[in-house]
Design a protein around this motif. Sequence first.
Motif, PDB file in Angstrom:
ATOM      1  N   GLY A   6       2.670   1.411 -14.746  1.00  0.00           N
ATOM      2  CA  GLY A   6       1.354   1.972 -15.064  1.00  0.00           C
ATOM      3  C   GLY A   6       0.999   3.140 -14.153  1.00  0.00           C
ATOM      4  N   PHE A   7       1.340   3.001 -12.861  1.00  0.00           N
ATOM      5  CA  PHE A   7       1.071   4.082 -11.907  1.00  0.00           C
ATOM      6  C   PHE A   7       1.927   5.313 -12.222  1.00  0.00           C
ATOM      7  CE2 PHE A   7      -0.705   1.688  -7.927  1.00  0.00           C
ATOM      8  CZ  PHE A   7      -1.853   1.393  -8.643  1.00  0.00           C
ATOM      9  N   ALA A   8       3.206   5.081 -12.554  1.00  0.00           N
ATOM     10  CA  ALA A   8       4.098   6.210 -12.825  1.00  0.00           C
ATOM     11  C   ALA A   8       3.648   6.948 -14.089  1.00  0.00           C
ATOM     12  CB  ALA A   8       5.542   5.715 -12.977  1.00  0.00           C
ATOM     13  N   GLU A   9       3.232   6.188 -15.094  1.00  0.00           N
ATOM     14  CA  GLU A   9       2.730   6.803 -16.324  1.00  0.00           C
ATOM     15  C   GLU A   9       1.475   7.631 -16.015  1.00  0.00           C
ATOM     16  OE1 GLU A   9       3.785   6.971 -19.485  1.00  0.00           O
ATOM     17  OE2 GLU A   9       1.942   7.896 -20.249  1.00  0.00           O
ATOM     18  N   THR A  10       0.593   7.087 -15.181  1.00  0.00           N
ATOM     19  CA  THR A  10      -0.633   7.799 -14.814  1.00  0.00           C
ATOM     20  C   THR A  10      -0.300   9.113 -14.106  1.00  0.00           C
ATOM     21  OG1 THR A  10      -1.775   5.695 -14.571  1.00  0.00           O
ATOM     22  CG2 THR A  10      -2.796   7.604 -13.537  1.00  0.00           C
ATOM     23  N   ALA A  11       0.583   9.033 -13.108  1.00  0.00           N
ATOM     24  CA  ALA A  11       0.947  10.248 -12.360  1.00  0.00           C
ATOM     25  C   ALA A  11       1.587  11.272 -13.289  1.00  0.00           C
ATOM     26  CB  ALA A  11       1.897   9.894 -11.211  1.00  0.00           C
ATOM     27  N   ALA A  63       1.347   3.416  -3.991  1.00  0.00           N
ATOM     28  CA  ALA A  63       0.653   4.612  -4.491  1.00  0.00           C
ATOM     29  C   ALA A  63       1.253   5.890  -3.896  1.00  0.00           C
ATOM     30  CB  ALA A  63      -0.852   4.518  -4.225  1.00  0.00           C
ATOM     31  N   PRO A  64       1.421   5.981  -2.558  1.00  0.00           N
ATOM     32  CA  PRO A  64       2.106   7.169  -2.025  1.00  0.00           C
ATOM     33  C   PRO A  64       3.523   7.338  -2.575  1.00  0.00           C
ATOM     34  CG  PRO A  64       1.151   5.895  -0.229  1.00  0.00           C
ATOM     35  CD  PRO A  64       0.919   5.115  -1.484  1.00  0.00           C
ATOM     36  N   TYR A  65       4.206   6.241  -2.851  1.00  0.00           N
ATOM     37  CA  TYR A  65       5.558   6.337  -3.415  1.00  0.00           C
ATOM     38  C   TYR A  65       5.508   7.005  -4.791  1.00  0.00           C
ATOM     39  CZ  TYR A  65       9.940   4.870  -5.628  1.00  0.00           C
ATOM     40  OH  TYR A  65      11.132   4.853  -6.305  1.00  0.00           O
ATOM     41  N   HIS A 123       0.812  -1.210   0.000  1.00  0.00           N
ATOM     42  CA  HIS A 123       0.000   0.000   0.000  1.00  0.00           C
ATOM     43  C   HIS A 123       0.850   1.266   0.000  1.00  0.00           C
ATOM     44  CE1 HIS A 123      -3.936  -2.094   1.410  1.00  0.00           C
ATOM     45  NE2 HIS A 123      -3.497  -2.493   0.233  1.00  0.00           N
ATOM     46  N   LEU A 124       2.163   1.101   0.124  1.00  0.00           N
ATOM     47  CA  LEU A 124       3.035   2.278   0.006  1.00  0.00           C
ATOM     48  C   LEU A 124       3.356   2.592  -1.449  1.00  0.00           C
ATOM     49  CD1 LEU A 124       5.569   1.907   2.956  1.00  0.00           C
ATOM     50  CD2 LEU A 124       3.536   3.341   2.810  1.00  0.00           C
ATOM     51  N   GLU A 160       3.463  -3.195 -11.149  1.00  0.00           N
ATOM     52  CA  GLU A 160       2.438  -2.148 -11.093  1.00  0.00           C
ATOM     53  C   GLU A 160       3.021  -0.749 -11.234  1.00  0.00           C
ATOM     54  OE1 GLU A 160      -1.559  -3.089  -8.696  1.00  0.00           O
ATOM     55  OE2 GLU A 160       0.218  -2.789  -7.464  1.00  0.00           O
TER      56      GLU A 160
END
Lengths: 199, 234
Positions: free
Chosen positions: B41-46, B10-12, B7-8, B38
Amino acid sequence: MPAASRSNRHLGVAAEPTSPPGDDELLQRVARGDDAAFGALYDSLGSSVYGLARRVIRDPARAEEVAQEVFLQVWQTAARFDPARGRAKSWVLTLAHRRAVDAVRRDQSATNRERTYDWTPGPDHDVVDETVSLRLEHEQVRRCMEGLTELQHEAITLAYFQGYTYAETAEVLGANTSTIKTRMRDGLVRLRDCMGVES
Amino acid sequence: MTTDIHHLLAPYVLDALEPDERNVFEAHLAQCELCRSELGGFAETASRIGGAQAETPPPELRDRLMAMAATTPQERPVVTAMAQRSRLRRALPRIAVAAAAVVAAVSIAGFVNEHQKADDLRAERDEMVAVLTSSDAAMSVDASTGGASVRVISSPSHDAAVVVGTSLRALRSDQVYQLWTVHDGRTTSAGVMGRGPGMMLVDGIKGVDALAVTVEPKGGSKTPTSDPILSASI
């Protein structure tokens, strides 16, 4: 454009219109010390990097300093970019965001940091000379942000644009930290899917 | 704390961790294939959220940068970067093998013991996560001359430490890495780490001065039979 290639053929120039190199190609050229590619990469990403720094830091002079540091870092460390792990734009903006957040945390103590978390929809479009595809991408981001729940929206906005840690975000929103971490996560998942980013 | 370290992520990605936590999470990221899968995809989104803030920079910035680039040497990391990647690539199968070995150990332990063992493993994993994410987690790194290193993340409030050995080379099949605690000059086994890279939980670090790693015969030893290849003070 058919008209252009017809006239090219007429002039004896190669019929295949060569598209300008994309950011990934430019960044790989920068890694080989290509100054012109560095200039072209700046022309492509400079407004995104500066705009993001402005959004997080607000002070224009400080944002300009951070944007300068980011591009200097890009110049120095371009060889670390691995196109297999993501787009050049994503790589550069990740560097930019981390530097902007580090700067804002250094500059502002928790007490005087502005306690606002409105999602201002970014600068007017006529501020930036955007291509159609970029404009569409930015409109998509805005639309997807509107699709978040209020808590997801606030958690992501406070962290990403205010530089708050998740613990500070939790305090400001009066929620517990595990809820905030979860909302950040499911918010990112929703945005990722809404933007059609490959997971 | 029962927070799952995943769960860290997303904050990361949102840069919403404290610097210490960021370091601890990056150590975890090196071990966690699920997190890495994961991350992209998260980094691209941010970065798309970030990219949508575009604003024209002052025109002098471009000129200044071009002038700076003309006089600033570039890192020459092509060799290093590739070496790091290939090291990681070499390490990944070993991590997978280690994970498979844990699964195999559980499944061959027999039907009766299976659930108990699985519960033990889960409890151990939960405690590792608690140590890694505790507010008083402190990290020390020890590197040997041979290039191997371990990271020790210790948490006084949990009276426990997590030892992360990412760069331990794979041993012959009749050898294992064994971890020891050193307390007033006395050496006590803290358990066998396996034959390659891995993570291990050490319970009870109160009064422990240092941790040491030795290479021992398969199954481990009662007392160290060789000099430590690594030692880290807590």
